[in-house]
Design a protein around this motif. Sequence first.
Motif, PDB file in Angstrom:
ATOM      1  N   SER A   5       9.821   1.995   0.192  1.00 60.88           N
ATOM      2  CA  SER A   5       9.845   0.865  -0.713  1.00 60.88           C
ATOM      3  C   SER A   5      11.207   0.400  -1.311  1.00 60.88           C
ATOM      4  O   SER A   5      11.192  -0.933  -1.515  1.00 60.88           O
ATOM      5  CB  SER A   5       9.132   1.480  -2.200  1.00 60.88           C
ATOM      6  OG  SER A   5       9.736   2.526  -2.512  1.00 60.88           O
ATOM      7  N   LYS A  13       6.858  -5.627   0.608  1.00 60.86           N
ATOM      8  CA  LYS A  13       6.107  -4.293   0.447  1.00 60.86           C
ATOM      9  C   LYS A  13       4.688  -4.551   0.363  1.00 60.86           C
ATOM     10  O   LYS A  13       3.824  -3.849   1.054  1.00 60.86           O
ATOM     11  CB  LYS A  13       6.787  -3.731  -0.917  1.00 60.86           C
ATOM     12  CG  LYS A  13       6.056  -2.400  -1.128  1.00 60.86           C
ATOM     13  CD  LYS A  13       6.433  -2.116  -2.602  1.00 60.86           C
ATOM     14  CE  LYS A  13       5.940  -0.628  -2.800  1.00 60.86           C
ATOM     15  NZ  LYS A  13       6.125  -0.196  -4.170  1.00 60.86           N
ATOM     16  N   ALA A  17       1.837  -3.380   3.169  1.00 57.94           N
ATOM     17  CA  ALA A  17       0.583  -2.554   2.714  1.00 57.94           C
ATOM     18  C   ALA A  17      -0.555  -3.269   3.177  1.00 57.94           C
ATOM     19  O   ALA A  17      -1.569  -2.453   3.528  1.00 57.94           O
ATOM     20  CB  ALA A  17       0.580  -2.595   1.078  1.00 57.94           C
ATOM     21  N   GLU A  18      -0.696  -4.762   3.025  1.00 57.57           N
ATOM     22  CA  GLU A  18      -1.997  -5.279   3.402  1.00 57.57           C
ATOM     23  C   GLU A  18      -2.085  -4.952   5.073  1.00 57.57           C
ATOM     24  O   GLU A  18      -3.311  -4.625   5.652  1.00 57.57           O
ATOM     25  CB  GLU A  18      -1.903  -6.683   3.459  1.00 57.57           C
ATOM     26  CG  GLU A  18      -2.210  -6.840   1.745  1.00 57.57           C
ATOM     27  CD  GLU A  18      -2.392  -8.604   1.603  1.00 57.57           C
ATOM     28  OE1 GLU A  18      -2.703  -9.229   2.418  1.00 57.57           O
ATOM     29  OE2 GLU A  18      -2.186  -8.977   0.531  1.00 57.57           O
ATOM     30  N   LYS A  59      -3.509  -2.796  -2.951  1.00 53.69           N
ATOM     31  CA  LYS A  59      -2.148  -2.761  -3.803  1.00 53.69           C
ATOM     32  C   LYS A  59      -1.257  -1.528  -3.005  1.00 53.69           C
ATOM     33  O   LYS A  59      -1.927  -0.360  -2.584  1.00 53.69           O
ATOM     34  CB  LYS A  59      -2.477  -1.942  -5.337  1.00 53.69           C
ATOM     35  CG  LYS A  59      -3.357  -3.042  -5.828  1.00 53.69           C
ATOM     36  CD  LYS A  59      -2.319  -4.240  -6.481  1.00 53.69           C
ATOM     37  CE  LYS A  59      -3.331  -5.339  -7.306  1.00 53.69           C
ATOM     38  NZ  LYS A  59      -2.436  -6.667  -7.260  1.00 53.69           N
ATOM     39  N   SER A  60       0.099  -1.642  -3.143  1.00 48.21           N
ATOM     40  CA  SER A  60       0.872  -0.470  -2.759  1.00 48.21           C
ATOM     41  C   SER A  60       0.972   0.255  -4.050  1.00 48.21           C
ATOM     42  O   SER A  60       1.101   0.082  -5.192  1.00 48.21           O
ATOM     43  CB  SER A  60       2.365  -1.012  -2.167  1.00 48.21           C
ATOM     44  OG  SER A  60       2.856  -1.806  -3.231  1.00 48.21           O
ATOM     45  N   VAL A  94      -2.255   1.894  -0.875  1.00 48.15           N
ATOM     46  CA  VAL A  94      -1.408   2.437   0.164  1.00 48.15           C
ATOM     47  C   VAL A  94      -0.213   3.074  -0.531  1.00 48.15           C
ATOM     48  O   VAL A  94       0.534   2.331  -1.082  1.00 48.15           O
ATOM     49  CB  VAL A  94      -1.047   1.099   1.345  1.00 48.15           C
ATOM     50  CG1 VAL A  94      -0.386   1.656   2.304  1.00 48.15           C
ATOM     51  CG2 VAL A  94      -2.330   0.276   1.601  1.00 48.15           C
ATOM     52  N   ASP A  95      -0.001   4.210  -0.021  1.00 53.64           N
ATOM     53  CA  ASP A  95       1.025   4.978  -0.698  1.00 53.64           C
ATOM     54  C   ASP A  95       2.173   4.688   0.319  1.00 53.64           C
ATOM     55  O   ASP A  95       2.149   4.142   1.479  1.00 53.64           O
ATOM     56  CB  ASP A  95       0.727   6.381  -0.954  1.00 53.64           C
ATOM     57  CG  ASP A  95       0.691   7.066   0.360  1.00 53.64           C
ATOM     58  OD1 ASP A  95       0.979   6.931   1.424  1.00 53.64           O
ATOM     59  OD2 ASP A  95       0.135   8.239   0.138  1.00 53.64           O
ATOM     60  N   LYS A  96       3.424   5.366  -0.105  1.00 51.30           N
ATOM     61  CA  LYS A  96       4.534   5.054   0.516  1.00 51.30           C
ATOM     62  C   LYS A  96       4.620   5.881   2.065  1.00 51.30           C
ATOM     63  O   LYS A  96       5.512   5.598   2.962  1.00 51.30           O
ATOM     64  CB  LYS A  96       5.820   5.654  -0.263  1.00 51.30           C
ATOM     65  CG  LYS A  96       5.868   7.167  -0.536  1.00 51.30           C
ATOM     66  CD  LYS A  96       7.218   7.591  -1.210  1.00 51.30           C
ATOM     67  CE  LYS A  96       7.159   8.979  -1.576  1.00 51.30           C
ATOM     68  NZ  LYS A  96       8.203   9.324  -2.223  1.00 51.30           N
ATOM     69  N   GLY A  98       2.456   5.513   3.956  1.00 47.02           N
ATOM     70  CA  GLY A  98       1.076   4.827   4.776  1.00 47.02           C
ATOM     71  C   GLY A  98      -0.380   5.352   4.621  1.00 47.02           C
ATOM     72  O   GLY A  98      -1.447   4.962   5.438  1.00 47.02           O
ATOM     73  N   CYS A 100      -3.950   5.486   3.152  1.00 52.53           N
ATOM     74  CA  CYS A 100      -4.799   4.727   2.179  1.00 52.53           C
ATOM     75  C   CYS A 100      -5.980   5.571   1.720  1.00 52.53           C
ATOM     76  O   CYS A 100      -6.557   6.599   2.073  1.00 52.53           O
ATOM     77  CB  CYS A 100      -5.450   3.907   3.215  1.00 52.53           C
ATOM     78  SG  CYS A 100      -4.337   2.729   4.190  1.00 52.53           S
TER      79      CYS A 100
END
Length: 105
Positions: A5, A13, A17-18, A59-60, A94-96, A98, A100
């Motif tokens: 991030s 970012k 994430a999308e 959302k990330s 979506v976390d850092k 990757g 989900c």
Amino acid sequence: MKYHSKLFPKIKKGQVAEKIAELFLLKKGYFVFKNEFGLGPIDLIAVNEEGKVQTYDVKSVSIRSKNSKFRPGTKVSRSLTLEQRKLKVKFLFVDKNGECHVARS
């Protein structure tokens, strides 16, 4: 796909994430349609082979900095808007790393 991030401005970012979320849904066998203009309450629409439709706001996962005055080091909580609740939109986080996950409604 892992992303860091600190390397991405906020908009990039979100775009990353999308894309990760889109791949996540495709791998699960969904047909995925995305919001091309980035406006509105829905980022992705997923349809399974039986025709069941689910809408997502991607959302990330964001963690407050350790220097934050409010609950440093904690996850930023998100709330669906009234419009999103009416449309039965779900958050897809979506976390850092990757990874989900879909938030429970």
